[in-house]
Write a protein that holds these residues in place. Structure first.
Motif, PDB file in Angstrom:
ATOM      1  N   GLU A   1       0.839  -1.194   0.000  1.00 32.97           N
ATOM      2  CA  GLU A   1       0.000   0.000   0.000  1.00 32.97           C
ATOM      3  C   GLU A   1       0.880   1.251   0.000  1.00 32.97           C
ATOM      4  O   GLU A   1       1.953   1.267   0.616  1.00 32.97           O
ATOM      5  N   PRO A   2       0.460   2.299  -0.689  1.00 33.21           N
ATOM      6  CA  PRO A   2       1.292   3.520  -0.720  1.00 33.21           C
ATOM      7  C   PRO A   2       1.584   4.084   0.665  1.00 33.21           C
ATOM      8  O   PRO A   2       2.625   4.709   0.875  1.00 33.21           O
ATOM      9  N   THR A   3       0.669   3.871   1.610  1.00 34.45           N
ATOM     10  CA  THR A   3       0.885   4.413   2.953  1.00 34.45           C
ATOM     11  C   THR A   3       1.942   3.644   3.737  1.00 34.45           C
ATOM     12  O   THR A   3       2.392   4.111   4.790  1.00 34.45           O
ATOM     13  N   ALA A   4       2.345   2.461   3.246  1.00 38.93           N
ATOM     14  CA  ALA A   4       3.324   1.637   3.952  1.00 38.93           C
ATOM     15  C   ALA A   4       4.720   1.730   3.345  1.00 38.93           C
ATOM     16  O   ALA A   4       5.633   1.068   3.833  1.00 38.93           O
ATOM     17  N   ILE A   5       4.885   2.523   2.311  1.00 38.87           N
ATOM     18  CA  ILE A   5       6.167   2.600   1.608  1.00 38.87           C
ATOM     19  C   ILE A   5       6.998   3.732   2.193  1.00 38.87           C
ATOM     20  O   ILE A   5       6.484   4.813   2.494  1.00 38.87           O
ATOM     21  N   PHE A   6       8.302   3.483   2.335  1.00 35.50           N
ATOM     22  CA  PHE A   6       9.209   4.540   2.785  1.00 35.50           C
ATOM     23  C   PHE A   6       9.194   5.681   1.769  1.00 35.50           C
ATOM     24  O   PHE A   6       9.443   5.458   0.581  1.00 35.50           O
ATOM     25  N   PRO A   7       8.926   6.902   2.211  1.00 30.56           N
ATOM     26  CA  PRO A   7       8.959   8.022   1.260  1.00 30.56           C
ATOM     27  C   PRO A   7      10.387   8.320   0.829  1.00 30.56           C
ATOM     28  O   PRO A   7      11.345   8.043   1.561  1.00 30.56           O
ATOM     29  N   PRO A   8      10.565   8.906  -0.352  1.00 32.49           N
ATOM     30  CA  PRO A   8      11.931   9.215  -0.817  1.00 32.49           C
ATOM     31  C   PRO A   8      12.543  10.348   0.001  1.00 32.49           C
ATOM     32  O   PRO A   8      11.854  11.273   0.448  1.00 32.49           O
ATOM     33  N   LEU A   9      13.851  10.265   0.183  1.00 34.13           N
ATOM     34  CA  LEU A   9      14.563  11.339   0.880  1.00 34.13           C
ATOM     35  C   LEU A   9      14.680  12.574  -0.007  1.00 34.13           C
ATOM     36  O   LEU A   9      14.570  13.706   0.478  1.00 34.13           O
ATOM     37  N   PHE A  10      14.921  12.347  -1.300  1.00 30.41           N
ATOM     38  CA  PHE A  10      15.078  13.449  -2.245  1.00 30.41           C
ATOM     39  C   PHE A  10      14.197  13.166  -3.453  1.00 30.41           C
ATOM     40  O   PHE A  10      14.168  12.032  -3.958  1.00 30.41           O
ATOM     41  N   PRO A  11      13.452  14.151  -3.928  1.00 33.82           N
ATOM     42  CA  PRO A  11      12.594  13.928  -5.098  1.00 33.82           C
ATOM     43  C   PRO A  11      13.411  13.512  -6.318  1.00 33.82           C
ATOM     44  O   PRO A  11      14.477  14.073  -6.594  1.00 33.82           O
ATOM     45  N   GLY A  12      12.915  12.531  -7.021  1.00 37.00           N
ATOM     46  CA  GLY A  12      13.571  12.076  -8.237  1.00 37.00           C
ATOM     47  C   GLY A  12      14.685  11.085  -8.027  1.00 37.00           C
ATOM     48  O   GLY A  12      15.351  10.702  -8.989  1.00 37.00           O
ATOM     49  N   HIS A  13      14.932  10.644  -6.778  1.00 33.40           N
ATOM     50  CA  HIS A  13      15.997   9.690  -6.491  1.00 33.40           C
ATOM     51  C   HIS A  13      15.410   8.484  -5.754  1.00 33.40           C
ATOM     52  O   HIS A  13      14.353   8.569  -5.123  1.00 33.40           O
ATOM     53  N   ASN A  14      16.129   7.370  -5.848  1.00 31.39           N
ATOM     54  CA  ASN A  14      15.637   6.125  -5.267  1.00 31.39           C
ATOM     55  C   ASN A  14      15.864   6.023  -3.763  1.00 31.39           C
ATOM     56  O   ASN A  14      15.208   5.228  -3.098  1.00 31.39           O
ATOM     57  N   VAL A  15      16.808   6.770  -3.224  1.00 36.17           N
ATOM     58  CA  VAL A  15      17.107   6.651  -1.802  1.00 36.17           C
ATOM     59  C   VAL A  15      15.890   7.104  -0.996  1.00 36.17           C
ATOM     60  O   VAL A  15      15.237   8.091  -1.304  1.00 36.17           O
ATOM     61  N   HIS A  16      15.568   6.344   0.056  1.00 31.69           N
ATOM     62  CA  HIS A  16      14.344   6.564   0.819  1.00 31.69           C
ATOM     63  C   HIS A  16      14.665   6.698   2.303  1.00 31.69           C
ATOM     64  O   HIS A  16      15.823   6.668   2.717  1.00 31.69           O
ATOM     65  N   TRP A  17      13.621   6.810   3.099  1.00 39.78           N
ATOM     66  CA  TRP A  17      13.792   7.009   4.532  1.00 39.78           C
ATOM     67  C   TRP A  17      14.351   5.779   5.218  1.00 39.78           C
ATOM     68  O   TRP A  17      14.750   5.848   6.386  1.00 39.78           O
ATOM     69  N   GLY A  18      14.400   4.675   4.536  1.00 41.71           N
ATOM     70  CA  GLY A  18      15.015   3.490   5.123  1.00 41.71           C
ATOM     71  C   GLY A  18      16.485   3.711   5.436  1.00 41.71           C
ATOM     72  O   GLY A  18      17.019   3.102   6.372  1.00 41.71           O
ATOM     73  N   PHE A  19      17.140   4.594   4.672  1.00 42.64           N
ATOM     74  CA  PHE A  19      18.540   4.884   4.967  1.00 42.64           C
ATOM     75  C   PHE A  19      18.683   5.550   6.327  1.00 42.64           C
ATOM     76  O   PHE A  19      19.664   5.323   7.042  1.00 42.64           O
ATOM     77  N   LEU A  20      17.706   6.347   6.703  1.00 45.33           N
ATOM     78  CA  LEU A  20      17.739   6.971   8.033  1.00 45.33           C
ATOM     79  C   LEU A  20      17.576   5.918   9.127  1.00 45.33           C
ATOM     80  O   LEU A  20      18.142   6.071  10.219  1.00 45.33           O
TER      81      LEU A  20
END
Length: 421
Positions: free
Chosen positions: A231-250
C-alpha cells in the motif's frame, strides 16, 4: 660555543615522550583500521590484474610484448582505468550527466544498496562482539520481510502509522527468529552456526509455502508465487525527489547509533563484550551468560530483520518473491568483518559494498567487464581481512603493542664492549 648538555631528568623525559609518540604511531599504522584500508587496496589491485588479464586488447598486445612493450602497458592502463572509472561513475558521481542532480543519482543508488547491508551487518557484528556467529541473517530477513510485507499490503492505515506498524512487525519477526537461536544456545548448548543455517532453510521454505497459499502472502487472482504490491501508505517516502534513496537509509543510521550506544554506553553492552571476550570469566563475575546469548541473538535478529523491512518497504514495493533476501544475509558477514564488528566501521563497510553493487552494473555495461569481477574483489577483501599478518608482511607494517627496535649507537656499543672487557 658548545651547547650545554641537558640534565639527565630532562633527557629521560624527552626520550620517554619520543618513545610514546613512536608507540602511538606504530599502533595507528599497524592497527585494524589501517589493515582494513590496505585490504581493500590489495583487493582492488588484484581486481585490476584480473581485468587486465581478461581484456581482449591486452591479450592481443601480449603476443608481441617484447617487440613493442608500450602497447601492452597502454592496453593494461586503458582496461583498468576504464573499468574503475565506470565503477566510480556508477557508484559516486556520473560526470557524464548534464546536471548535478542527475549525476548524483549514482550516489543515491549506492545508499539504496548500502541500507540493508548496513542493517544486516550490524546484526552480524553485534553477534561477533558477544562471541556468537550469526549466519542466519537470511532467515531473519525473510521472516521480517514476510511480516512487514503482510502488514504493508493487508491493512489500510494512515501513512505514518502504517509505516511504523509495518517496521515494528518486521523487527519483531526478525527478533523472534533470532531469539530462537539464542534460546537454544542458552538452554541446550546447541551451536548457533548449525541452528541458524537450518533456520535459514526453514524460513525459506515457509515463505515459499505462504507465497503459494491463497489468503496468506500470495497475490489474489493468480498462481504466481508473489505478494501483492505494498500500500502507498506503507512505503518509505523518498529522501530526495527524483531519487531512489528513501527514509530506510535513516533507519540504518539510527540502527548504527543505537548499536554504538548499546555496546559502548550501556551496561547490557558491557555484558555483551565481556561474554564475547571470556564467557567463563563473565559467569564468575556474576553475569548471566544465558541471558546475554538470548538478548544478543534477539537484537541481532531484529537488526537483520530491519534489512528485510527495507527490502519490502523501500526497494521491491511492487511485491516480492522468495528471493527477497538477495544474498544480503551472507554479504552482511563480509561487511561485519571489514568493519571489524564496530558500528561505524560496519556503516563505512556497508557504504563501500553498496558502491560495489551500484557501480558493478555500470562497469559491466560501459567497460564490458564481467560483474563477477566485483564479487572477486569482495572475496579478496575477506581473504586479506582474515589474514592481518599477510597484509603487515606485504606493507612491512609493525604489530600494534610491540616496542620499536632501539638503535644502538656505535659509541654505546664500544662502551658496552669496554665494560664487558
Amino acid at each position: 660555543m658548545t651547547q650545554p648538555e641537558p640534565a639527565p631528568e630532562q633527557r629521560d623525559r624527552t626520550v620517554e615522550q619520543s618513545s610514546r609518540w613512536q608507540q602511538a604511531m606504530r599502533d595507528i599504522v599497524g592497527g585494524s583500521a589501517m589493515i582494513s584500508v590496505l585490504a581493500v587496496l590489495l583487493a582492488l589491485i588484484a581486481g585490476g590484474i584480473l581485468i587486465a588479464v581478461t581484456d581482449a586488447r591486452v591479450q592481443q598486445t601480449a603476443g608481441y610484448f617484447f617487440a613493442r612493450p608500450g602497447d601492452m602497458l597502454a592496453a593494461i592502463w586503458n582496461a583498468v582505468s576504464k573499468a574503475y572509472l565506470a565503477l566510480f561513475r556508477g557508484s559516486i558521481y556520473n560526470f557524464a550527466r548534464d546536471d548535478v542532480g542527475s549525476a548524483l543519482t549514482s550516489l543515491t543508488d549506492t545508499l539504496v544498496f548500502a541500507t540493508p547491508l548496513i542493517a544486516a551487518g550490524l546484526g552480524v557484528g553485534l553477534g561477533f562482539r558477544a562471541g556468537l556467529f550469526n549466519i542466519g541473517g537470511r532467515g531473519q530477513m525473510i521472516m521480517a520481510a514476510a511480516a512487514a510485507g503482510w502488514v504493508g499490503f493487508s491493512f489500510n492505515l494512515p501513512p505514518v502509522i502504517h509505516v511504523i506498524v509495518a517496521v515494528a512487525a518486521g523487527l519483531i519477526a526478525g527478533g523472534i527468529w533470532g531469539g530462537i537461536v539464542g534460546l537454544l544456545k542458552a538452554k541446550t548448548g546447541a551451536h548457533e552456526v548449525i541452528v541458524t543455517i537450518m533456520l535459514n532453510f526453514v524460513a525459506l521454505y515457509f515463505l515459499m509455502y505462504m507465497l503459494r497459499t491463497p489468503g496468506l502472502l500470495q497475490a489474489p487472482g493468480g498462481n504466481t508465487p508473489k505478494t501483492p504490491p505494498m500500500e502507498p501508505t506503507a512505503i518509505f517516502p523518498p529522501l530526495f525527489p527524483g531519487h531512489n534513496v528513501h527514509w530506510g537509509f535513516l533507519t540504518a543510521i539510527a540502527a548504527t547509533v543505537y548499536v554504538w550506544w548499546l555496546l559502548n554506553r550501556s551496561s547490557m553492552g558491557f555484558q555483551f563484550r565481556a561474554v564475547g571476550i571470556n564467557p567463563n570469566a563473565a559467569r564468575t563475575a556474576g553475569m548471566s551468560v544465558s541471558s546475554v546469548y538470548i538478548w544478543t541473538m534477539t537484537i541481532s535478529g531484529a537488526l537483520c530483520g530491519l534489512a528485510g523491512v527495507n527490502q519490502v518497504l523501500g526497494t521491491v514495493t511492487s511485491g516480492f518473491s522468495s528471493g527477497i533476501d538477495a544474498g544480503i544475509g551472507f554479504d552482511a558477514i563480509t561487511v561485519a568483518l571489514l568493519g571489524r564488528s564496530r558500528p561505524w566501521g560496519i556503516f563505512a563497510a556497508g557504504l563501500l559494498f553498496g558502491a560495489f553493487k551500484a557501480g558493478g552494473f555500470t562497469m559491466q555495461a560501459a567497460a564490458q567487464v564481467p560483474v563477477d569481477i566485483v564479487l572477486v574483489v569482495q572475496s579478496l577483501i575477506v581473504l586479506f581481512i582474515a589474514a592481518p599478518p599477510l597484509v603487515r608482511a606485504i606493507f612491512r607494517l609493525p604489530t600494534p603493542g610491540t616496542a620499536p627496535r632501539r638503535r644502538v649507537r656505535a659509541s654505546d656499543r664500544r662502551a658496552e664492549k669496554g665494560a664487558a672487557a
